[in-house]
Scaffold this motif. Structure first.
Motif, PDB file in Angstrom:
ATOM      1  N   ILE A   1      37.541  45.801  43.037  1.00 16.88           N
ATOM      2  CA  ILE A   1      36.803  45.048  44.065  1.00 16.88           C
ATOM      3  C   ILE A   1      37.808  44.252  44.883  1.00 16.88           C
ATOM      4  O   ILE A   1      38.606  43.474  44.331  1.00 16.88           O
ATOM      5  CB  ILE A   1      35.774  44.095  43.422  1.00 16.88           C
ATOM      6  N   LEU A   2      37.798  44.479  46.201  1.00 15.87           N
ATOM      7  CA  LEU A   2      38.722  43.794  47.104  1.00 15.87           C
ATOM      8  C   LEU A   2      38.004  42.674  47.844  1.00 15.87           C
ATOM      9  O   LEU A   2      36.789  42.754  48.092  1.00 15.87           O
ATOM     10  CB  LEU A   2      39.271  44.779  48.136  1.00 15.87           C
ATOM     11  N   ASP A   3      38.770  41.655  48.231  1.00 19.12           N
ATOM     12  CA  ASP A   3      38.171  40.602  49.057  1.00 19.12           C
ATOM     13  C   ASP A   3      38.236  40.994  50.540  1.00 19.12           C
ATOM     14  O   ASP A   3      38.665  42.107  50.878  1.00 19.12           O
ATOM     15  CB  ASP A   3      38.836  39.245  48.774  1.00 19.12           C
ATOM     16  N   GLU A   4      37.852  40.093  51.434  1.00 20.20           N
ATOM     17  CA  GLU A   4      37.783  40.400  52.863  1.00 20.20           C
ATOM     18  C   GLU A   4      39.168  40.668  53.466  1.00 20.20           C
ATOM     19  O   GLU A   4      39.285  41.250  54.543  1.00 20.20           O
ATOM     20  CB  GLU A   4      37.065  39.267  53.625  1.00 20.20           C
ATOM     21  N   ASN A   5      40.244  40.309  52.743  1.00 21.61           N
ATOM     22  CA  ASN A   5      41.605  40.573  53.221  1.00 21.61           C
ATOM     23  C   ASN A   5      42.228  41.808  52.579  1.00 21.61           C
ATOM     24  O   ASN A   5      43.433  42.044  52.713  1.00 21.61           O
ATOM     25  CB  ASN A   5      42.508  39.356  52.945  1.00 21.61           C
ATOM     26  N   GLY A   6      41.408  42.548  51.833  1.00 18.67           N
ATOM     27  CA  GLY A   6      41.925  43.762  51.196  1.00 18.67           C
ATOM     28  C   GLY A   6      42.718  43.489  49.928  1.00 18.67           C
ATOM     29  O   GLY A   6      43.401  44.371  49.410  1.00 18.67           O
ATOM     30  N   LYS A   7      42.631  42.271  49.408  1.00 12.89           N
ATOM     31  CA  LYS A   7      43.347  41.903  48.168  1.00 12.89           C
ATOM     32  C   LYS A   7      42.358  41.918  46.997  1.00 12.89           C
ATOM     33  O   LYS A   7      41.196  41.507  47.173  1.00 12.89           O
ATOM     34  CB  LYS A   7      43.916  40.482  48.291  1.00 12.89           C
ATOM     35  N   PRO A   8      42.804  42.355  45.796  1.00 10.89           N
ATOM     36  CA  PRO A   8      41.866  42.349  44.657  1.00 10.89           C
ATOM     37  C   PRO A   8      41.301  40.952  44.398  1.00 10.89           C
ATOM     38  O   PRO A   8      42.029  39.956  44.486  1.00 10.89           O
ATOM     39  CB  PRO A   8      42.751  42.785  43.477  1.00 10.89           C
ATOM     40  N   VAL A   9      40.020  40.889  44.113  1.00 10.63           N
ATOM     41  CA  VAL A   9      39.384  39.621  43.723  1.00 10.63           C
ATOM     42  C   VAL A   9      40.076  39.135  42.444  1.00 10.63           C
ATOM     43  O   VAL A   9      40.397  39.930  41.548  1.00 10.63           O
ATOM     44  CB  VAL A   9      37.867  39.854  43.507  1.00 10.63           C
ATOM     45  N   LEU A  10      40.349  37.836  42.372  1.00 10.12           N
ATOM     46  CA  LEU A  10      41.129  37.285  41.255  1.00 10.12           C
ATOM     47  C   LEU A  10      40.265  36.916  40.044  1.00 10.12           C
ATOM     48  O   LEU A  10      39.059  36.637  40.185  1.00 10.12           O
ATOM     49  CB  LEU A  10      41.901  36.052  41.731  1.00 10.12           C
ATOM     50  N   GLY A  11      40.926  36.866  38.887  1.00 11.18           N
ATOM     51  CA  GLY A  11      40.234  36.559  37.632  1.00 11.18           C
ATOM     52  C   GLY A  11      39.539  35.205  37.634  1.00 11.18           C
ATOM     53  O   GLY A  11      38.522  35.019  36.980  1.00 11.18           O
ATOM     54  N   GLY A  12      40.104  34.241  38.403  1.00 14.54           N
ATOM     55  CA  GLY A  12      39.516  32.902  38.429  1.00 14.54           C
ATOM     56  C   GLY A  12      38.340  32.775  39.387  1.00 14.54           C
ATOM     57  O   GLY A  12      37.673  31.731  39.436  1.00 14.54           O
ATOM     58  N   ASP A  13      38.061  33.817  40.130  1.00 21.07           N
ATOM     59  CA  ASP A  13      37.010  33.787  41.159  1.00 21.07           C
ATOM     60  C   ASP A  13      35.674  34.192  40.522  1.00 21.07           C
ATOM     61  O   ASP A  13      35.149  35.283  40.777  1.00 21.07           O
ATOM     62  CB  ASP A  13      37.409  34.746  42.285  1.00 21.07           C
ATOM     63  N   HIS A  14      35.129  33.297  39.715  1.00 19.44           N
ATOM     64  CA  HIS A  14      33.977  33.672  38.879  1.00 19.44           C
ATOM     65  C   HIS A  14      32.700  33.968  39.660  1.00 19.44           C
ATOM     66  O   HIS A  14      31.756  34.504  39.101  1.00 19.44           O
ATOM     67  CB  HIS A  14      33.714  32.586  37.832  1.00 19.44           C
ATOM     68  N   GLU A  15      32.639  33.581  40.933  1.00 17.19           N
ATOM     69  CA  GLU A  15      31.423  33.902  41.705  1.00 17.19           C
ATOM     70  C   GLU A  15      31.500  35.293  42.327  1.00 17.19           C
ATOM     71  O   GLU A  15      30.521  35.796  42.865  1.00 17.19           O
ATOM     72  CB  GLU A  15      31.188  32.859  42.803  1.00 17.19           C
ATOM     73  N   ARG A  16      32.722  35.905  42.279  1.00 14.45           N
ATOM     74  CA  ARG A  16      32.847  37.233  42.894  1.00 14.45           C
ATOM     75  C   ARG A  16      33.349  38.294  41.924  1.00 14.45           C
ATOM     76  O   ARG A  16      33.111  39.485  42.144  1.00 14.45           O
ATOM     77  CB  ARG A  16      33.797  37.170  44.100  1.00 14.45           C
ATOM     78  N   ARG A  17      34.065  37.892  40.872  1.00 14.91           N
ATOM     79  CA  ARG A  17      34.695  38.912  40.032  1.00 14.91           C
ATOM     80  C   ARG A  17      33.663  39.648  39.172  1.00 14.91           C
ATOM     81  O   ARG A  17      32.607  39.126  38.850  1.00 14.91           O
ATOM     82  CB  ARG A  17      35.819  38.321  39.180  1.00 14.91           C
ATOM     83  N   PHE A  18      34.045  40.886  38.785  1.00 18.22           N
ATOM     84  CA  PHE A  18      33.191  41.715  37.934  1.00 18.22           C
ATOM     85  C   PHE A  18      33.110  41.114  36.539  1.00 18.22           C
ATOM     86  O   PHE A  18      34.126  40.720  35.972  1.00 18.22           O
ATOM     87  CB  PHE A  18      33.788  43.131  37.853  1.00 18.22           C
ATOM     88  N   PHE A  19      31.897  41.098  35.982  1.00 13.97           N
ATOM     89  CA  PHE A  19      31.701  40.663  34.594  1.00 13.97           C
ATOM     90  C   PHE A  19      31.099  41.811  33.766  1.00 13.97           C
ATOM     91  O   PHE A  19      31.626  42.180  32.738  1.00 13.97           O
ATOM     92  CB  PHE A  19      30.787  39.437  34.553  1.00 13.97           C
ATOM     93  N   GLU A  20      29.970  42.393  34.243  1.00 17.37           N
ATOM     94  CA  GLU A  20      29.285  43.480  33.522  1.00 17.37           C
ATOM     95  C   GLU A  20      28.199  44.055  34.431  1.00 17.37           C
ATOM     96  O   GLU A  20      28.104  43.690  35.605  1.00 17.37           O
ATOM     97  CB  GLU A  20      28.660  42.953  32.222  1.00 17.37           C
TER      98      GLU A  20
END
Ligand code: FUB
Length: 348
Positions: free
Chosen positions: A229-248
């Protein structure tokens, strides 16, 4: 007076909010609904929640389910039938417990039920490694017969199978924390790994997994890949970004030639979506589909039926206990540009 009486009777959350929709059934507790349209009818493959004394923990040990029951309906809003036991853990030679979120698929006259469970063989920490199994039936409601072993190369949980227009089927799977994905980060199971995530907030988040299935629908056709999952800048969403990162809770559908990768954020309780140009991704993060429901987990599926799109989800309206959930459904709308307006599971 009639209106006042109705309003007073209307179920409300413990904090006084009105629910957007009502449970599909009160016969049993259900969660993690994977809905499909087979022969024009809607079939829902949910987890079958059961009562337990096990306290809530980060590994989800309180989700102590042991069998599956299928729900069916001719249309959303019509009567819901709760079918008999489709598969019990006792009928799965390799599995010990925790029959978590399942999914189903159909190919060439056979229905396939995909399910995670803990392997009978315990790892060093006595956790029981999650694997993904498959069972088959000639009926969409089962009973299903399990293969003797888990799918070779499978791990973690929450399988969701998407079949593309060309007939190729892909399994999306995985989950962090109790889903154990963080323990597989180096390619093999680390029994001493973290109970939650990699604890590397400034590094790319752990990705959910995607793999094409062979035509037999029972084996992986290739090595498992990351659904990034990439953010709006084409960079992978980070582990600390709990509102956007994959969980399950992966679920993929296709609309307007685009692949919508949808998932849960776990500890921040959102359902999110990201869009890609092919089934493997990468997928660019777009937004929240559903705000937090009552209860810890949020897990869903999305189908088109009767000319509308539907979001099947679950909350804890009937029990107010995290492990006793009830499946619901509401309409999912799309803006002209393909974006999804966020749904609030409570009425204003
Ligand atoms: O229902 C047990 C687990 O909780 C599921 O596998 C997850 O998606 C979460 O809903």
């Amino acid at each position: 007076a009639a209106t006042t009486a109705l309003a007073a009777d209307e179920p409300r959350s413990p904090d006084g909010r009105r629910y957007l929709s009502q449970p599909l059934t009160s016969e049993i507790y259900t969660a993690d609904p994977s809905a499909h349209v087979f022969n024009g009818k809607i079939y829902v493959y949910p987890s079958h929640d059961v009562e337990t004394d096990i306290p809530d923990d980060d590994l989800g040990n309180q989700y102590a389910m042991h069998d599956y029951r299928v729900l069916s309906m001719d249309r959303v809003g019509g009567p819901v039938k709760v079918h008999g036991v489709a598969l019990d853990v006792k009928q799965v030679p390799w599995a010990s417990q925790q029959m978590w979120a399942p999914d189903a698929a159909y190919k060439n006259g056979t229905y396939y039920l995909y399910f995670p469970a803990r392997d009978k063989a315990l790892d060093k920490n006595k956790l029981g490694t999650f694997r993904i199994g498959v069972a088959t039936s000639k009926s969409p409601t089962g009973p299903f017969k399990a293969e003797p072993n888990p799918i070779p190369g499978s791990f973690s949980m929450d399988p969701a199978v998407f079949t593309d227009a060309n007939g190729a089927s892909y399994m999306y799977f995985g989950g962090i924390w109790g889903g154990q994905l963080q323990r597989w980060n180096n390619g093999k199971f680390d029994p001493n790994g973290s109970d939650t995530d990699l604890q590397q907030d400034d590094q790319p988040a752990i990705s959910g997994k995607v793999v094409r299935l062979n035509a037999d629908m029972k084996t992986f056709a290739e090595p498992v890949r990351d659904a990034v999952i990439l953010d709006e800048n084409g960079k992978p969403v980070l582990g600390g970004d709990h509102e956007r990162r994959f969980f399950e809770a992966s679920w993929v559908f296709k609309r307007g030639g685009k692949y919508y990768y949808t998932y849960s954020t776990g500890d921040t309780h959102f359902l999110n979506y990201a869009i890609g140009d092919n089934p493997y991704g990468p997928f660019t993060y777009k937004g929240h589909i559903l705000k937090p429901v009552q209860g810890w987990t949020s897990h869903h599926s999305i189908i088109e039926h009767g000319g509308k799109w539907w979001l099947f989800y679950a909350d804890t309206q009937r029990s107010n206990k995290n492990h006793l959930r009830n499946v619901k459904v509401t309409e999912l709308k799309f803006a002209p540009d393909g974006s999804i307006p966020t749904i609030d599971p409570f009425l204003p």
